[in-house]
Scaffold this active site. Structure first.
Site: not given
Ligand code: 5GP
Length: 139
Positions: A98, A100
């Protein structure tokens, strides 16, 4: 395996979906770092960037570019920090690639990506030459 993001694509988990095409999908982050914080994902489950087939990587980047513009316009941002936490060591919590898109504002005091590291890596010219050669060989 079905990641939490695949469940969002399937509609099993609610989300504020902002874009969808054949291979990519985007929705607002549930824990926004700024208004408009958006996640862009490939619809197919790949854990890390290096797992993406070239065509999916191309589609993903096209959507990232498109959504960066759309998000910045929507929240009247001055710029955006755009990036991937790739792997656990980098802070990746969801094992589904993903990107950001975090809108940035002139006065938000958020700093650049560089501020996440605190200091520069201390590397000699020989070490830099060796690293560059290794990367080139693996590219
Ligand atoms: P990472 O730390 O893996 O780069 O970021 C994961 C992101 O996914 C985090 O910013 C978190 O807030 C977001 N996230 C996790 N679970 C959900 C969810 O169920 N719905 C949405 N919309 N975002 C999520």
């Amino acid at each position: 395996m079905s990641t939490i993001f695949s469940k969002i694509i399937d509609g099993e988990i609610p989300a504020r979906v902002v874009y969808e095409d054949e291979t990519t999908f985007a929705f607002l982050d549930a824990n926004p770092l700024a208004p408009g914080h958006t996640l862009v994902i490939p619809k197919a489950e790949y854990e890390r960037i290096e797992d993406l087939p070239e065509d999916v990587a191309r589609d993903l980047f096209a959507t990232v570019s498109r959504l960066t513009d759309a998000v910045q316009t929507a929240v009247d941002a001055d710029g955006a920090t755009v990036g991937f936490n790739n792997g656990e060591a980098a802070g990746q919590e969801v094992d589904h690639v993903h990107c950001h898109i975090v809108p940035r504002f002139a006065d938000d005091d958020g700093g650049s990506l560089h501020t996440a590291f605190g200091d520069f890596a201390d590397l000699s010219d020989d070490e830099l030459d060796e690293i560059a050669a290794d990367v080139e060989r693996n590219a």
